[in-house]
Write a protein that holds these residues in place. Structure first.
Motif: not given
Length: 232
Positions: A148-155, A89-94, A112-120
């Protein structure tokens, strides 16, 4: 979210009663093919589970405020047995979470920190169904996913000292759920309620230490519930 789930439960119960009374089988051959496809829509209420480790900051406490997000994706279903199906079931979860660092007392630092997450979201799901009862079929499911979190900012070289709360890009989760298949005139409608749980630690620690934001965190992982509406 609780009110929405209650209304959903009432809706499913009413469909179940109607399906049990219905004697004419709809889509009688639907479950016979080896493969079938579909799509899904849904909403989620995902937060974080946070556990702590000893650090320079006593009585560390991070409060997680979550918001309603969305899920959307495709379904590929392989029939393994009359009552067992393997599903991809591939999809997006945000969604978006707000972290409140209640142990930070320094007026110069943001609390406070606002953390957005958009996962594949790439889950492999095993679905176990009962035998069909007229035009309904209850089931349970469980599986694992790579996310896979497109919004991670890991790098991103900027960390909390520059205003960025970072998380990991590659994550693994498991999910469990219950639902009911309803066989309608032209398609199968399958609502389910699922829980999703991160396996790995998703926090990306700050470059410098001591850090009031990440040093106290031993584990930070997605925990949530979502309403999944499948059309097959």
């Amino acid at each position: 979210m609780l009110k929405r789930l209650l209304l959903f439960g009432i809706f499913v119960a009413s469909l179940s009663l109607q399906a049990q009374k219905e004697k004419l089988l709809k889509l009688p051959s639907f479950d016979k093919p080896l493969f079938h496809y579909g799509f899904y829509l849904g909403v989620n209420n995902n937060g974080y589970k946070v556990s702590y480790k000893p650090s320079d900051y006593n009585n560390a406490e991070i409060e997680v405020e979550s918001s309603i997000g969305f899920n959307v994706g495709l379904i590929a279903d392989l029939r393994l047995h009359n009552n067992i199906n393997l599903r991809f079931e591939p999809g997006l979860m945000s969604n978006t979470k707000t972290l409140h660092f209640k142990h930070i007392n320094d007026a110069e630092n943001v609390k406070t920190r606002e953390v957005g997450a958009t996962y594949l979201h790439l889950p492999l799901i095993l679905k176990l169904s009962t035998n069909r009862l007229n035009n309904m079929r209850p089931y349970v499911l469980g599986g694992f996913s790579y996310d896979h979190n497109f919004s991670s900012n890991e790098r991103n070289s900027d960390d909390n000292f520059a205003g960025e709360f970072r998380t990991t890009t590659s994550n693994f989760m498991y999910e469990v759920g219950i639902g009911v298949d309803f066989y309608l005139s032209y398609f199968k409608f399958s609502p389910s309620i699922r829980g999703v749980f991160a396996i790995n630690n998703e926090v990306k620690y700050d470059n410098k230490t001591p850090s009031q934001w990440t040093d106290p965190i031993d584990f930070l992982g997605t925990r949530g519930i979502f309403l999944h509406l499948a059309f097959e």
